[in-house]
Design an enzyme around this catalytic site. Structure first.
Site, PDB file in Angstrom:
ATOM      1  N   ARG A 185      95.231 -38.401 101.332  1.00 13.31           N
ATOM      2  CA  ARG A 185      94.905 -38.681 102.729  1.00 13.31           C
ATOM      3  C   ARG A 185      93.909 -37.642 103.223  1.00 13.31           C
ATOM      4  O   ARG A 185      94.140 -36.433 103.070  1.00 13.31           O
ATOM      5  CB  ARG A 185      96.152 -38.686 103.627  1.00 13.31           C
ATOM      6  CG  ARG A 185      95.783 -39.071 105.067  1.00 13.31           C
ATOM      7  CD  ARG A 185      96.984 -39.390 105.923  1.00 13.31           C
ATOM      8  NE  ARG A 185      96.554 -39.955 107.203  1.00 13.31           N
ATOM      9  CZ  ARG A 185      97.257 -40.780 107.950  1.00 13.31           C
ATOM     10  NH1 ARG A 185      98.448 -41.166 107.551  1.00 13.31           N
ATOM     11  NH2 ARG A 185      96.797 -41.246 109.090  1.00 13.31           N
ATOM     12  N   SER A 189     102.026 -43.343 107.316  1.00  8.99           N
ATOM     13  CA  SER A 189     101.530 -44.415 108.181  1.00  8.99           C
ATOM     14  C   SER A 189     101.721 -45.835 107.625  1.00  8.99           C
ATOM     15  O   SER A 189     100.778 -46.639 107.614  1.00  8.99           O
ATOM     16  CB  SER A 189     100.042 -44.202 108.497  1.00  8.99           C
ATOM     17  OG  SER A 189      99.862 -42.979 109.148  1.00  8.99           O
ATOM     18  N   GLU A 243      98.537 -52.283 112.314  1.00  6.10           N
ATOM     19  CA  GLU A 243      98.507 -51.625 113.626  1.00  6.10           C
ATOM     20  C   GLU A 243      97.080 -51.481 114.165  1.00  6.10           C
ATOM     21  O   GLU A 243      96.871 -51.273 115.362  1.00  6.10           O
ATOM     22  CB  GLU A 243      99.156 -50.232 113.552  1.00  6.10           C
ATOM     23  CG  GLU A 243     100.672 -50.245 113.382  1.00  6.10           C
ATOM     24  CD  GLU A 243     101.147 -50.701 112.020  1.00  6.10           C
ATOM     25  OE1 GLU A 243     100.469 -50.395 111.012  1.00  6.10           O
ATOM     26  OE2 GLU A 243     102.171 -51.414 111.946  1.00  6.10           O
ATOM     27  N   ASN A 244      96.094 -51.583 113.283  1.00  8.47           N
ATOM     28  CA  ASN A 244      94.699 -51.370 113.701  1.00  8.47           C
ATOM     29  C   ASN A 244      94.182 -52.445 114.671  1.00  8.47           C
ATOM     30  O   ASN A 244      93.163 -52.250 115.335  1.00  8.47           O
ATOM     31  CB  ASN A 244      93.746 -51.275 112.496  1.00  8.47           C
ATOM     32  CG  ASN A 244      93.858 -49.967 111.733  1.00  8.47           C
ATOM     33  OD1 ASN A 244      93.622 -49.910 110.522  1.00  8.47           O
ATOM     34  ND2 ASN A 244      94.219 -48.873 112.422  1.00  8.47           N
ATOM     35  N   ASP A 258      91.013 -41.558 106.304  1.00  7.70           N
ATOM     36  CA  ASP A 258      91.207 -41.247 107.728  1.00  7.70           C
ATOM     37  C   ASP A 258      90.127 -40.292 108.234  1.00  7.70           C
ATOM     38  O   ASP A 258      89.656 -39.434 107.486  1.00  7.70           O
ATOM     39  CB  ASP A 258      92.596 -40.612 107.894  1.00  7.70           C
ATOM     40  CG  ASP A 258      93.074 -40.643 109.335  1.00  7.70           C
ATOM     41  OD1 ASP A 258      92.391 -41.239 110.190  1.00  7.70           O
ATOM     42  OD2 ASP A 258      94.131 -40.058 109.607  1.00  7.70           O
ATOM     43  N   HIS A 271      82.688 -45.500 111.011  1.00  9.83           N
ATOM     44  CA  HIS A 271      83.160 -46.475 110.013  1.00  9.83           C
ATOM     45  C   HIS A 271      82.046 -46.825 109.031  1.00  9.83           C
ATOM     46  O   HIS A 271      82.299 -47.036 107.846  1.00  9.83           O
ATOM     47  CB  HIS A 271      83.676 -47.737 110.709  1.00  9.83           C
ATOM     48  CG  HIS A 271      84.913 -47.494 111.529  1.00  9.83           C
ATOM     49  ND1 HIS A 271      85.980 -46.750 111.057  1.00  9.83           N
ATOM     50  CD2 HIS A 271      85.258 -47.873 112.784  1.00  9.83           C
ATOM     51  CE1 HIS A 271      86.920 -46.689 111.986  1.00  9.83           C
ATOM     52  NE2 HIS A 271      86.503 -47.353 113.056  1.00  9.83           N
TER      53      HIS A 271
END
Ligand code: FPP
Length: 243
Positions: free
Chosen positions: A190, A198, A66-67, A19, A36
């Site tokens: 994370r 998530s 969800e992305n 993340d 990214h």
């Protein structure tokens, strides 16, 4: 470099929620895709390092169900990066005996990315070193629903009426039979200061240890992974028992 790990208790399976790519880019006034891209580079380093450290399974959360809510440019850009990653890294993955597998329904991703993935899966199929699982179009609730539906179908077809067990559910998850029965993650990391799961490996994280770091994913280094693993080795895991 990993000398210290020789005496440490290594996690068998490390899972990572990568993340902070977007915030890394904003901090530099650059487009999200630059984040990214930097994230992909960090991932490449971590795959190499984890394999060198002797980790047996590494799972990364690359794209969630969800992305898809993100902009077309960002979504397209992430999948283009996947194509780039495969073109650049497939040979090294093979040289390092890494086996790549995908968790999630990748049938619906853009064709070029799907083809790159299929090539990677096929070309690394016989490898016996670290298993590198890419969670792609992955969401854990959807995974559990899919497993339950598969079990119902199986029962209808076989007339089998025994009680459903935990093992039966585990076997039908993406981490189950179809991907070589991956053991539950020992350690979930994370990055970026967020402390939540998530929709990642909800069933599988029942007894996982968690490690959170404020570092944004593109800045995450093998050295940081090593330190987290050393710290993990000192934890007392009781799995609900007393010891
Ligand atoms: C989270 O950062 C990261 C993602 C949603 C994508 C992860 C993708 C990569 C690391 C590179 C691509 C590699 C492959 C194999 C597809 P965020 O965008 O949520 O960051 P933010 O919370 O700071 O906005």
């Amino acid at each position: 470099m990993y000398e210290e790990l020789k005496k440490a208790k290594l996690p068998v399976h490390v899972a990572i929620i990568m993340d902070g790519n977007g915030r890394w880019a904003s901090a530099r006034k650059r487009p999200r895709l630059a984040g990214h891209n930097a994230g992909m580079k960090a991932m490449t380093e971590i795959v190499r390092a984890a394999s060198d450290m002797g980790i047996k399974y590494l799972t990364v959360y690359a794209f969630s169900t969800e992305n898809w809510k993100r902009s077309v440019e960002e979504v397209g850009g992430i999948f283009d990066l996947l194509v780039k990653y495969v073109a650049k890294e497939l040979q090294e993955l093979k040289d390092n005996n890494v086996r790549v597998r995908v968790l999630g329904d990748y049938s619906v991703i853009p064709e070029a990315a799907r083809k790159s993935l299929e090539l990677t899966l096929a070309e690394t199929e016989a490898n016996t070193g670290m298993q590198f699982n890419i969670a792609l179009n992955y969401g854990s609730r959807a995974e559990i629903v899919r497993a339950v539906n598969a079990l119902i179908r199986e029962r209808e077809e076989s007339g089998f009426r025994a009680q459903i067990t935990e093992e039966m559910i585990s076997k039908h998850l993406y981490t189950g039979r179809e991907n070589g029965n991956i053991p539950d993650p020992d350690l979930i990391i994370r990055t970026s200061g967020e402390e939540r799961i998530s929709n990642f490996l909800l069933w599988q994280c029942a007894y996982s240890e968690f490690a959170f770091t404020d570092t944004l994913w593109p800045d995450f280094t093998p050295e940081m992974l090593k330190d987290i693993i050393l710290e993990y080795g000192k934890r007392d895991r009781r799995f609900g028992g007393r010891k």
